[in-house]
Design an enzyme around this catalytic site. Structure first.
Site, short mmCIF file in Angstrom:
data_model
loop_
_atom_site.label_atom_id
_atom_site.label_comp_id
_atom_site.label_asym_id
_atom_site.label_seq_id
_atom_site.Cartn_x
_atom_site.Cartn_y
_atom_site.Cartn_z
N TYR A 100 -49.09 70.27 -13.33
CA TYR A 100 -50.41 69.66 -13.31
C TYR A 100 -50.65 68.88 -14.61
O TYR A 100 -51.24 67.80 -14.61
CB TYR A 100 -51.51 70.71 -13.12
CG TYR A 100 -51.58 71.24 -11.71
CD1 TYR A 100 -52.27 70.55 -10.73
CD2 TYR A 100 -50.95 72.44 -11.36
CE1 TYR A 100 -52.34 71.04 -9.43
CE2 TYR A 100 -51.01 72.92 -10.07
CZ TYR A 100 -51.71 72.21 -9.12
OH TYR A 100 -51.75 72.69 -7.83
N ASN A 128 -56.08 66.80 -1.01
CA ASN A 128 -55.20 65.84 -0.35
C ASN A 128 -55.29 66.04 1.16
O ASN A 128 -54.94 67.10 1.67
CB ASN A 128 -53.76 66.06 -0.83
CG ASN A 128 -52.72 65.31 -0.04
OD1 ASN A 128 -53.03 64.33 0.64
ND2 ASN A 128 -51.49 65.77 -0.11
N CYS A 136 -48.28 67.16 -2.19
CA CYS A 136 -49.04 67.96 -3.14
C CYS A 136 -48.37 69.31 -3.40
O CYS A 136 -48.62 69.94 -4.43
CB CYS A 136 -50.47 68.13 -2.66
SG CYS A 136 -50.64 68.74 -0.98
N HIS A 137 -47.48 69.75 -2.50
CA HIS A 137 -46.78 71.02 -2.69
C HIS A 137 -45.81 70.97 -3.87
O HIS A 137 -45.37 72.01 -4.35
CB HIS A 137 -46.05 71.43 -1.41
CG HIS A 137 -45.02 70.45 -0.95
ND1 HIS A 137 -45.36 69.33 -0.21
CD2 HIS A 137 -43.67 70.41 -1.12
CE1 HIS A 137 -44.24 68.64 0.05
NE2 HIS A 137 -43.22 69.28 -0.48
N GLU A 163 -36.84 71.99 0.39
CA GLU A 163 -36.39 70.80 -0.33
C GLU A 163 -35.36 71.11 -1.41
O GLU A 163 -34.82 70.20 -2.03
CB GLU A 163 -37.60 70.09 -0.96
CG GLU A 163 -38.56 69.52 0.04
CD GLU A 163 -39.72 68.78 -0.61
OE1 GLU A 163 -39.73 68.59 -1.85
OE2 GLU A 163 -40.63 68.37 0.14
#
Length: 178
Positions: A100, A128, A136-137, A163
């Site tokens: 962040y 989002n 956003c993850h 991912e």
């Protein structure tokens, strides 16, 4: 007219929304802010070209492909500040994470400011309206911890593991969080 449809996924049923031309929403079941961002007058339209394209994108993503967000026409509704944050989320590469704090520095630079509150960034990230596609993850705490996710931390962990992103170890519920 706004239309909506659903899509199965390994993390539960997803709800898609479109204005007929663009994808305007993608929410996980039970997602925080879901009711605040989904138009109540959306009709269940099942098949629409943009929704079909989004379902295809998601099927390829969950099958292990790396479809690009720019393959879909996206129109997330939000403030200019939120739009800036969401646009910069698209720059976080597949399989990688960003804190962040780092995202707040990029947003500040994009807005011509010297600093930006990571808390304000977190609020924008959490709202989002097109989850997964606008990734956003991929935003994590300063130490790599899996801090909040509107779709739930289990879904965030699944998406990041899917991912191949680095993940912090799971902690025993009774163990102190260090």
């Amino acid at each position: 007219m706004v239309c909506r449809s659903t899509c199965p996924s390994p993390i539960g049923e997803l709800t898609l929304a479109s204005d007929g031309e663009m994808l305007t929403g993608l929410w996980l079941a039970g997602q925080t802010y879901f009711a605040q961002t989904r138009p109540e007058d959306a009709a269940d339209c099942g098949a629409a070209p943009v929704l079909d394209a989004a379902r295809d994108w998601l099927a390829r993503y969950f099958a292990g492909a790396r479809p690009a967000a720019d393959e879909l026409p996206l129109r997330p509704a939000g403030t200019p500040f939120q739009q800036t944050v969401w646009r910069l989320l698209l720059d976080i590469p597949y399989g990688e994470t960003e804190s962040y704090g780092a995202l707040s520095r990029r947003v500040a630079a994009a807005l011509g400011r010297t600093a930006m509150s990571a808390r304000a960034i977190g609020a924008a990230v959490g709202r989002n309206p097109i989850s997964i596609i606008i990734p956003c993850h991929r935003v994590v705490g300063a130490n790599g911890s899996l801090t909040g996710y509107a779709g739930g931390l289990a879904a965030k962990r699944f998406l990041l593991a899917h991912e191949g992103a680095p993940l912090p170890p799971l902690r025993d519920a009774g163990a102190p969080n260090r």
